[in-house]
Design a protein around this motif. Sequence first.
Motif, PDB file in Angstrom:
ATOM      1  N   SER A   5       0.762  -1.321  -0.138  1.00 22.84           N
ATOM      2  CA  SER A   5       0.022  -0.049   0.083  1.00 22.84           C
ATOM      3  C   SER A   5       0.803   1.298  -0.068  1.00 22.84           C
ATOM      4  O   SER A   5       2.034   1.201   0.985  1.00 22.84           O
ATOM      5  CB  SER A   5      -1.048   0.013   1.126  1.00 22.84           C
ATOM      6  N   LYS A   6       0.580   2.123  -0.819  1.00 24.94           N
ATOM      7  CA  LYS A   6       1.222   3.545  -0.892  1.00 24.94           C
ATOM      8  C   LYS A   6       1.234   4.064   0.377  1.00 24.94           C
ATOM      9  O   LYS A   6       1.820   5.201   0.652  1.00 24.94           O
ATOM     10  CB  LYS A   6       0.864   4.365  -1.950  1.00 24.94           C
ATOM     11  N   LYS A   7       0.533   3.726   1.389  1.00 29.10           N
ATOM     12  CA  LYS A   7       0.217   4.315   2.676  1.00 29.10           C
ATOM     13  C   LYS A   7       0.975   3.840   3.759  1.00 29.10           C
ATOM     14  O   LYS A   7       1.030   4.253   4.820  1.00 29.10           O
ATOM     15  CB  LYS A   7      -1.278   4.493   2.946  1.00 29.10           C
ATOM     16  N   LYS A   8       1.677   2.584   3.245  1.00 26.65           N
ATOM     17  CA  LYS A   8       2.506   1.883   4.384  1.00 26.65           C
ATOM     18  C   LYS A   8       3.864   2.438   4.280  1.00 26.65           C
ATOM     19  O   LYS A   8       4.689   2.146   3.389  1.00 26.65           O
ATOM     20  CB  LYS A   8       2.277   0.473   4.099  1.00 26.65           C
ATOM     21  N   ILE A   9       4.298   3.317   5.454  1.00 21.44           N
ATOM     22  CA  ILE A   9       5.688   3.848   5.320  1.00 21.44           C
ATOM     23  C   ILE A   9       6.382   3.421   6.639  1.00 21.44           C
ATOM     24  O   ILE A   9       5.976   3.132   7.763  1.00 21.44           O
ATOM     25  CB  ILE A   9       5.505   5.526   5.415  1.00 21.44           C
ATOM     26  N   GLY A  10       7.729   3.253   6.397  1.00 16.55           N
ATOM     27  CA  GLY A  10       8.712   2.664   7.441  1.00 16.55           C
ATOM     28  C   GLY A  10       9.391   3.905   7.798  1.00 16.55           C
ATOM     29  O   GLY A  10       9.860   4.901   6.992  1.00 16.55           O
ATOM     30  N   ILE A  11       9.689   4.014   9.322  1.00 15.80           N
ATOM     31  CA  ILE A  11      10.602   5.199   9.866  1.00 15.80           C
ATOM     32  C   ILE A  11      11.478   4.635  10.937  1.00 15.80           C
ATOM     33  O   ILE A  11      11.407   3.623  11.412  1.00 15.80           O
ATOM     34  CB  ILE A  11       9.478   6.170  10.300  1.00 15.80           C
ATOM     35  N   CYS A  12      12.536   5.386  11.075  1.00 17.96           N
ATOM     36  CA  CYS A  12      13.650   5.230  11.944  1.00 17.96           C
ATOM     37  C   CYS A  12      14.190   6.163  12.392  1.00 17.96           C
ATOM     38  O   CYS A  12      14.373   7.277  11.578  1.00 17.96           O
ATOM     39  CB  CYS A  12      14.223   3.868  11.555  1.00 17.96           C
ATOM     40  N   SER A  13      15.055   6.169  13.595  1.00 15.11           N
ATOM     41  CA  SER A  13      15.917   7.196  13.982  1.00 15.11           C
ATOM     42  C   SER A  13      16.747   6.442  14.897  1.00 15.11           C
ATOM     43  O   SER A  13      16.529   5.625  15.455  1.00 15.11           O
ATOM     44  CB  SER A  13      15.259   8.594  14.628  1.00 15.11           C
ATOM     45  N   GLU A  22       9.438  11.230  16.646  1.00 16.05           N
ATOM     46  CA  GLU A  22       8.415  11.053  17.479  1.00 16.05           C
ATOM     47  C   GLU A  22       7.226  11.917  16.821  1.00 16.05           C
ATOM     48  O   GLU A  22       6.037  11.426  16.591  1.00 16.05           O
ATOM     49  CB  GLU A  22       8.683  11.245  18.742  1.00 16.05           C
ATOM     50  N   LYS A  23       7.720  13.225  16.238  1.00 20.93           N
ATOM     51  CA  LYS A  23       6.709  14.037  15.759  1.00 20.93           C
ATOM     52  C   LYS A  23       6.161  13.849  14.795  1.00 20.93           C
ATOM     53  O   LYS A  23       4.952  13.959  14.252  1.00 20.93           O
ATOM     54  CB  LYS A  23       7.278  15.532  15.874  1.00 20.93           C
ATOM     55  N   ILE A  24       7.203  13.363  13.938  1.00 25.83           N
ATOM     56  CA  ILE A  24       6.539  12.663  12.471  1.00 25.83           C
ATOM     57  C   ILE A  24       5.878  11.373  12.386  1.00 25.83           C
ATOM     58  O   ILE A  24       4.918  11.579  11.515  1.00 25.83           O
ATOM     59  CB  ILE A  24       7.945  12.547  11.518  1.00 25.83           C
ATOM     60  N   VAL A  25       6.075  10.746  13.250  1.00 28.46           N
ATOM     61  CA  VAL A  25       5.204   9.298  13.263  1.00 28.46           C
ATOM     62  C   VAL A  25       3.626  10.019  13.743  1.00 28.46           C
ATOM     63  O   VAL A  25       2.746   9.608  12.991  1.00 28.46           O
ATOM     64  CB  VAL A  25       5.465   8.632  14.479  1.00 28.46           C
ATOM     65  N   SER A  26       3.629  10.976  14.681  1.00 24.73           N
ATOM     66  CA  SER A  26       2.001  11.399  14.970  1.00 24.73           C
ATOM     67  C   SER A  26       1.424  12.232  13.640  1.00 24.73           C
ATOM     68  O   SER A  26       0.422  11.849  13.370  1.00 24.73           O
ATOM     69  CB  SER A  26       2.291  12.411  16.297  1.00 24.73           C
ATOM     70  N   PHE A  27       2.525  12.974  13.127  1.00 24.74           N
ATOM     71  CA  PHE A  27       1.886  13.637  12.006  1.00 24.74           C
ATOM     72  C   PHE A  27       1.536  12.759  10.726  1.00 24.74           C
ATOM     73  O   PHE A  27       0.430  12.881  10.466  1.00 24.74           O
ATOM     74  CB  PHE A  27       3.039  14.551  11.474  1.00 24.74           C
ATOM     75  N   LEU A  28       2.353  11.602  10.561  1.00 29.35           N
ATOM     76  CA  LEU A  28       1.815  10.564   9.455  1.00 29.35           C
ATOM     77  C   LEU A  28       0.471   9.963   9.895  1.00 29.35           C
ATOM     78  O   LEU A  28      -0.258   9.742   9.141  1.00 29.35           O
ATOM     79  CB  LEU A  28       2.985   9.591   9.115  1.00 29.35           C
ATOM     80  N   ILE A  29       0.496   9.680  11.217  1.00 28.02           N
ATOM     81  CA  ILE A  29      -0.742   8.842  11.572  1.00 28.02           C
ATOM     82  C   ILE A  29      -1.794   9.771  11.352  1.00 28.02           C
ATOM     83  O   ILE A  29      -3.058   9.318  10.944  1.00 28.02           O
ATOM     84  CB  ILE A  29      -0.731   8.231  13.039  1.00 28.02           C
ATOM     85  N   ARG A  30      -1.831  10.892  11.919  1.00 28.67           N
ATOM     86  CA  ARG A  30      -2.836  12.159  11.517  1.00 28.67           C
ATOM     87  C   ARG A  30      -3.309  12.136  10.062  1.00 28.67           C
ATOM     88  O   ARG A  30      -4.554  12.431   9.826  1.00 28.67           O
ATOM     89  CB  ARG A  30      -2.800  13.312  12.319  1.00 28.67           C
ATOM     90  N   ASN A  31      -2.607  11.919   9.402  1.00 26.90           N
ATOM     91  CA  ASN A  31      -2.523  12.121   7.868  1.00 26.90           C
ATOM     92  C   ASN A  31      -2.725  10.751   6.976  1.00 26.90           C
ATOM     93  O   ASN A  31      -2.661  10.329   6.106  1.00 26.90           O
ATOM     94  CB  ASN A  31      -1.621  12.504   7.200  1.00 26.90           C
ATOM     95  N   ASN A  32      -3.197   9.692   8.229  1.00 24.38           N
ATOM     96  CA  ASN A  32      -3.719   8.416   7.552  1.00 24.38           C
ATOM     97  C   ASN A  32      -2.664   7.465   6.927  1.00 24.38           C
ATOM     98  O   ASN A  32      -3.221   6.611   6.204  1.00 24.38           O
ATOM     99  CB  ASN A  32      -5.048   8.522   6.721  1.00 24.38           C
ATOM    100  N   TYR A  33      -1.693   7.609   7.375  1.00 24.13           N
ATOM    101  CA  TYR A  33      -0.612   6.860   6.991  1.00 24.13           C
ATOM    102  C   TYR A  33      -0.205   5.668   7.913  1.00 24.13           C
ATOM    103  O   TYR A  33      -0.816   5.660   9.115  1.00 24.13           O
ATOM    104  CB  TYR A  33       0.721   7.349   6.632  1.00 24.13           C
ATOM    105  N   ASP A  34      -0.078   4.242   7.294  1.00 21.60           N
ATOM    106  CA  ASP A  34       0.056   3.140   8.063  1.00 21.60           C
ATOM    107  C   ASP A  34       1.647   3.113   8.358  1.00 21.60           C
ATOM    108  O   ASP A  34       2.395   2.943   7.563  1.00 21.60           O
ATOM    109  CB  ASP A  34      -0.567   2.147   7.415  1.00 21.60           C
TER     110      ASP A  34
END
Length: 153
Positions: A5-13, A22-34
Motif C-alpha cells: 500500500s502506498k500508505k504503508k511507510i517505514g520510519i526510524c531514527s 516521534e513528531k513525524i510518526v504522529s503527523f503521519l498517523i494523523r494523515n492516515n498513513y500506516d
Amino acid sequence: MQIKSKKKIGICSDHGGFELKEKIVSFLIRNNYDIIDFGAFSLDNTDDFPDFVIPLAKAVSNAEVFRGIAICGSGVGACIAANKIPGVRAALINDYFSAHQGVEDDDMNLICLGGRITGFASAEEYILAFLKAEFIGAERHLRRLKKIQDIEK
Ligand SMILES: O=P(O)(O)OC[C@H]1O[C@@H](O)[C@H](O)[C@@H]1O
C-alpha cells in the motif's frame, strides 16, 4: 514481491533524530498513513543508527513498506547505511525540490533527514512531497536506473 500500500511507510531514527521521528510518526498517523516504526523507541544517546536504518532499508528493499524515512543527527550516516542495501535509493533531503524530484527522476525510495538540521515544519513539507511524488520513468530515467541496478547484481 509483496503488494504494498502506498500508505504503508517505514520510519526510524537514532538518538540524533529521535525527537523529530516521534513528531513525524504522529503527523503521519494523523494523515492516515500506516506506519511501521523500526525504532529507536526511547532516547539513548549511545545508540547507533545502523541498528535501525539497516532493518528499515531491508523493509523498503523487500517491499514490506512502500517508502522509508530515516533520521539521524545530520542524515548523513543514515544515508550511507541505507544505500548499502540493494534496491534502496536513499538521499539526504534538505530542500523541498529534491524531496519530490528525487522520486520523479531517480525513483528515490528512502529519504534521510537530520534531526539536528531540519525543523518539524520543513520535515512535514519534505515528507509529504516525497510520499506523494511518483517516478516519471522516462526512457532516460530508466536507462540511468538500470546502470545502477546492474552493479547491484
Ligand atoms: O550523538 P553522537 O553520537 O555524537 O552523534 C551521532 C550522530 O552522528 C552521525 O553519525 C549521525 O548523524 C548520528 O546521529
